[in-house]
Design an enzyme around this catalytic site. Sequence first.
Site, PDB file in Angstrom:
ATOM      1  N   ASP A  41       0.829  -1.218   0.000  1.00 23.29           N
ATOM      2  CA  ASP A  41       0.000   0.000   0.000  1.00 23.29           C
ATOM      3  C   ASP A  41       0.861   1.266   0.000  1.00 23.29           C
ATOM      4  O   ASP A  41       0.747   2.113   0.891  1.00 23.29           O
ATOM      5  CB  ASP A  41      -0.930   0.023   1.214  1.00 23.29           C
ATOM      6  N   GLU A 208     -11.719  -1.320  -3.112  1.00 25.12           N
ATOM      7  CA  GLU A 208     -11.130  -0.569  -1.992  1.00 25.12           C
ATOM      8  C   GLU A 208      -9.964   0.274  -2.498  1.00 25.12           C
ATOM      9  O   GLU A 208      -9.673   0.322  -3.696  1.00 25.12           O
ATOM     10  CB  GLU A 208     -10.661  -1.533  -0.908  1.00 25.12           C
TER      11      GLU A 208
END
Length: 321
Positions: A41, A208
């Site tokens: 991420d 997401e």
Amino acid sequence: MRLRLASLLAAAALALLPTTAQASVTYPDPQPITGQQIIHDPTLIRLKSGGYVAYSTGGIIGARTSKDRVHWDDAGNAFSTPPSWWYEYNATGDPWAPDLSYRAGRYWLYYAVSSWGTNHSAIGVATSPTGLPGTWTDHGKAFTSETTDTWNAIDPALIRADGRLWMSFGSYWTGIRMVELNPRTGKALEGATVHHLATRPDAPYAVEGPYIVRHGRYYYLFASYDQCCAGVNSTYKIRVGRSTAMTGPYTDSTGKPLLEGGGDLLLEGHGRYIGTGGESIFKDRGRDVLAYHYYDADDNGTPKLGLNTLSWTKNGWPRVF
């Protein structure tokens, strides 16, 4: 993710998405990098002082630094110890999916604290004069969600437009949302509307990690679809849609709304580069650069940093090279 031959990828892409935003049906490999490549991420920025810093899930918001965007060094963590309020959301004080930006003479770091499989979650905010690890001051919760909500307050991403500050966020729980922030405090405006930007038509609504950028007269919503965090079995991929308004509606190049499962396929796994997602975008010398993680099939599914430059077609759609 199952490995697929390039020819099968090409056939599927041409048959299903004839006008997608991807660069080519075979997809580009990440740009070569050296040094500490392990990351998850990622959020990156080019520092005012020179060089680059990246923050990520792992540790107490893991940090990497680079002088040239090619060689990366481990730089410890954003914080030396977790702020005490993080333990309200998990027993280990574990933060996820940070977002890094610069405005008003300071660097701003947003991040999520939660537990796997619940939307009892919070997005926190911290500031720093330099953007470097060890210099962050935490300011507590910027936005939260509870089990009674239909959204999940994780995976934050900031964007400024027309004098206003917005944060997109969301993971499963009906998908991607957006809320307006107070530019002074960096926290959600009291009573702010929670806008709905993207979802899937089928449970568990596997979308997401949003990120929004402006290009020309459009806002572009990038998001990660399908399964993360399963090593070589991950099916993460990056899709994109656009809107003339910050709060939507966002549609793909065929006109299908992202609220109805639309989204042009920008990048997916190929070869050794499995489960491409967890994306963010940053400016470097006037160009848009896509940062993401992939799971390296040649290294037991280890998550690593992927970087590719974005270009834009005449029709205003992003492509990766």
